[in-house]
Design a protein around this motif. Structure first.
Motif, PDB file in Angstrom:
ATOM      1  N   MET A   1       0.696  -1.047  -0.067  1.00 54.64           N
ATOM      2  CA  MET A   1      -0.489  -0.064   0.318  1.00 54.64           C
ATOM      3  C   MET A   1       0.948   1.316  -0.162  1.00 54.64           C
ATOM      4  N   ILE A   2       0.747   2.147  -1.301  1.00 55.38           N
ATOM      5  CA  ILE A   2       0.805   3.522  -1.230  1.00 55.38           C
ATOM      6  C   ILE A   2       0.554   4.139   0.792  1.00 55.38           C
ATOM      7  N   GLU A   3       1.745   4.762   1.537  1.00 54.12           N
ATOM      8  CA  GLU A   3       0.971   5.782   2.806  1.00 54.12           C
ATOM      9  C   GLU A   3       0.362   6.926   2.802  1.00 54.12           C
ATOM     10  N   PRO A   4      -0.927   6.696   2.929  1.00 57.11           N
ATOM     11  CA  PRO A   4      -1.659   8.433   3.275  1.00 57.11           C
ATOM     12  C   PRO A   4      -0.317   9.570   2.366  1.00 57.11           C
ATOM     13  N   ASP A   5       0.786   9.872   3.293  1.00 58.36           N
ATOM     14  CA  ASP A   5       1.141  11.220   3.513  1.00 58.36           C
ATOM     15  C   ASP A   5       2.066  10.533   1.890  1.00 58.36           C
ATOM     16  N   VAL A   6       2.324  10.413   2.175  1.00 59.38           N
ATOM     17  CA  VAL A   6       3.313  10.110   0.369  1.00 59.38           C
ATOM     18  C   VAL A   6       1.842  10.410  -1.056  1.00 59.38           C
ATOM     19  N   LEU A   7       1.163   9.738  -0.291  1.00 62.04           N
ATOM     20  CA  LEU A   7      -0.044  10.330  -1.445  1.00 62.04           C
ATOM     21  C   LEU A   7      -0.365  11.831  -1.529  1.00 62.04           C
ATOM     22  N   LEU A   8      -0.430  12.104   0.196  1.00 54.23           N
ATOM     23  CA  LEU A   8      -0.681  13.784  -0.297  1.00 54.23           C
ATOM     24  C   LEU A   8       0.144  14.402  -0.252  1.00 54.23           C
ATOM     25  N   SER A   9       1.161  14.082  -0.294  1.00 54.25           N
ATOM     26  CA  SER A   9       2.501  14.800  -0.420  1.00 54.25           C
ATOM     27  C   SER A   9       3.375  14.715  -2.061  1.00 54.25           C
ATOM     28  N   GLY A  10       2.829  13.302  -2.665  1.00 52.24           N
ATOM     29  CA  GLY A  10       3.291  13.485  -3.669  1.00 52.24           C
ATOM     30  C   GLY A  10       1.469  14.947  -4.821  1.00 52.24           C
ATOM     31  N   TYR A  11       0.396  14.995  -4.718  1.00 50.93           N
ATOM     32  CA  TYR A  11      -0.251  15.238  -5.061  1.00 50.93           C
ATOM     33  C   TYR A  11      -0.222  16.865  -4.943  1.00 50.93           C
ATOM     34  N   ALA A  12       0.279  17.490  -3.285  1.00 51.52           N
ATOM     35  CA  ALA A  12       0.799  18.355  -3.450  1.00 51.52           C
ATOM     36  C   ALA A  12       2.003  19.267  -3.953  1.00 51.52           C
ATOM     37  N   ARG A  13       3.115  18.137  -4.745  1.00 45.82           N
ATOM     38  CA  ARG A  13       3.575  18.598  -5.743  1.00 45.82           C
ATOM     39  C   ARG A  13       3.704  18.026  -7.285  1.00 45.82           C
ATOM     40  N   GLY A  14       2.384  17.924  -7.629  1.00 45.42           N
ATOM     41  CA  GLY A  14       1.079  17.742  -8.770  1.00 45.42           C
ATOM     42  C   GLY A  14       2.073  16.644  -9.209  1.00 45.42           C
ATOM     43  N   VAL A  15       2.195  15.358  -8.694  1.00 44.85           N
ATOM     44  CA  VAL A  15       2.469  13.830  -9.408  1.00 44.85           C
ATOM     45  C   VAL A  15       1.594  12.632  -8.690  1.00 44.85           C
ATOM     46  N   PHE A  16       1.400  11.987  -9.331  1.00 43.40           N
ATOM     47  CA  PHE A  16       0.368  10.748  -8.850  1.00 43.40           C
ATOM     48  C   PHE A  16       1.507   9.793  -9.598  1.00 43.40           C
ATOM     49  N   PRO A  17      -0.112   9.042  -8.611  1.00 37.39           N
ATOM     50  CA  PRO A  17       0.747   7.221  -9.260  1.00 37.39           C
ATOM     51  C   PRO A  17      -0.148   6.475 -10.265  1.00 37.39           C
ATOM     52  N   MET A  18       0.557   5.488 -10.945  1.00 33.69           N
ATOM     53  CA  MET A  18      -0.318   4.782 -11.871  1.00 33.69           C
ATOM     54  C   MET A  18       0.359   3.775 -12.241  1.00 33.69           C
ATOM     55  N   ALA A  19      -0.396   2.552 -11.934  1.00 32.42           N
ATOM     56  CA  ALA A  19      -0.315   0.863 -12.218  1.00 32.42           C
ATOM     57  C   ALA A  19      -0.195   0.646 -13.991  1.00 32.42           C
ATOM     58  N   ASP A  20       0.874  -0.387 -13.971  1.00 29.24           N
ATOM     59  CA  ASP A  20       0.511  -0.838 -15.675  1.00 29.24           C
ATOM     60  C   ASP A  20      -0.793  -2.199 -16.145  1.00 29.24           C
ATOM     61  N   SER A  21      -0.788  -2.594 -14.596  1.00 30.96           N
ATOM     62  CA  SER A  21      -1.754  -3.638 -14.393  1.00 30.96           C
ATOM     63  C   SER A  21      -2.681  -3.362 -12.963  1.00 30.96           C
ATOM     64  N   ARG A  22      -4.138  -4.372 -13.744  1.00 30.39           N
ATOM     65  CA  ARG A  22      -4.366  -4.330 -12.217  1.00 30.39           C
ATOM     66  C   ARG A  22      -4.184  -5.291 -11.023  1.00 30.39           C
ATOM     67  N   TYR A  23      -3.240  -6.272 -11.953  1.00 31.73           N
ATOM     68  CA  TYR A  23      -2.701  -7.480 -10.631  1.00 31.73           C
ATOM     69  C   TYR A  23      -0.518  -6.027 -10.637  1.00 31.73           C
ATOM     70  N   ASP A  24      -0.075  -5.498 -11.207  1.00 31.38           N
ATOM     71  CA  ASP A  24       0.976  -4.343 -10.557  1.00 31.38           C
ATOM     72  C   ASP A  24       1.360  -3.887  -9.609  1.00 31.38           C
ATOM     73  N   THR A  25       2.367  -4.140  -8.876  1.00 25.64           N
ATOM     74  CA  THR A  25       2.710  -4.454  -7.897  1.00 25.64           C
ATOM     75  C   THR A  25       3.121  -3.170  -7.052  1.00 25.64           C
ATOM     76  N   ASP A  26       4.215  -2.678  -8.147  1.00 25.10           N
ATOM     77  CA  ASP A  26       4.709  -1.241  -8.019  1.00 25.10           C
ATOM     78  C   ASP A  26       4.538  -0.678  -8.631  1.00 25.10           C
ATOM     79  N   ALA A  27       3.353   0.297  -8.251  1.00 21.67           N
ATOM     80  CA  ALA A  27       2.630   1.752  -9.439  1.00 21.67           C
ATOM     81  C   ALA A  27       3.839   2.945  -9.555  1.00 21.67           C
ATOM     82  N   LYS A  28       4.220   3.645 -10.351  1.00 18.20           N
ATOM     83  CA  LYS A  28       5.349   4.781 -10.687  1.00 18.20           C
ATOM     84  C   LYS A  28       4.249   5.718 -10.334  1.00 18.20           C
ATOM     85  N   TRP A  29       5.316   7.033 -10.281  1.00 19.49           N
ATOM     86  CA  TRP A  29       4.702   8.693  -9.843  1.00 19.49           C
ATOM     87  C   TRP A  29       5.367   8.465 -11.794  1.00 19.49           C
ATOM     88  N   TYR A  30       4.086  10.385 -12.241  1.00 24.56           N
ATOM     89  CA  TYR A  30       3.792  10.692 -13.232  1.00 24.56           C
ATOM     90  C   TYR A  30       2.899  11.911 -13.166  1.00 24.56           C
TER      91      TYR A  30
END
Length: 195
Positions: A1-30
């Motif tokens: 799981m991506i921790e909430p503070d990591v997610l919110l920090s990313g959004y505050a900087r203008g980046v967001f996570p996306m995975a390559d597929s439904r079963y991808d366990t390593d989302a990347k930031w874009y």
């Protein structure tokens, strides 16, 4: 799981996570050099969608089926919404930073919806869906999302990317620099996702 503070920090900087597929366990930031936003005073839907809303064709609720909406958005042949992302955003939802617009038919079946992340007076629209038999349900969800953003005092509606589909609802494309300025202004204010 991506921790909430990591997610919110990313959004505050203008980046967001996306995975390559439904079963991808390593989302990347874009991020994007040009960003899609829907100016709240520029939102529009077709007369057909307005007629469906007027006729109470669907029942709409806020935050009553968050996980189910995310799963509906992920239920397609190609998706960036992985199980990890679903779990991570459900945790954000529990903390009050992620919201859904849930569209039901009159038998109580979830037939469409939309979800996104809120931070300050910024709302980051993530995805939407509708069942094949549910005509315009995703657009009804967008209509009520806009209503919640306006009533709740939001100032920025981020769609991440501009697409021809989103342009029908008033989406425009701006530079990342302008986006960052708007984002920082919105983060300094308070808003509440509500109808």
């Amino acid at each position: 799981m991506i921790e909430p503070d990591v997610l919110l920090s990313g959004y505050a900087r203008g980046v967001f996570p996306m995975a390559d597929s439904r079963y991808d366990t390593d989302a990347k930031w874009y991020t994007a050099s040009r960003r899609g936003i829907i100016p709240l005073d520029n939102f529009r839907v077709s007369s057909n969608v307005r007629r469906i809303i007027r006729n109470d064709h669907y029942k709409v609720r806020i935050d009553s089926a968050f996980r189910e909406v995310m799963e509906g958005c992920a239920d397609r042949q190609s998706t960036w919404i992985s199980d990890e992302i679903i779990d991570s955003y459900c945790r954000l939802h529990e903390l009050g930073h992620a919201h859904s617009v849930d569209v039901f038919d009159h038998d109580g079946n979830l037939v469409g919806g939309q979800y996104g992340v809120s931070l300050g007076a910024a709302f980051f629209g993530e995805s939407m869906f509708e069942r094949d038999e549910a005509k315009e349900a995703s657009k009804v969800a967008l209509y009520y999302c806009h209503k919640a953003l306006v009533q709740g005092g939001f100032e920025l509606w981020d769609t991440q990317f501009w697409t021809e589909h989103l342009a029908r609802f008033g989406c425009i494309e701006i530079s990342n620099r302008e986006y960052q300025q708007r984002l920082q202004e919105a983060l300094g204010k308070r808003a509440e996702f509500m109808i």
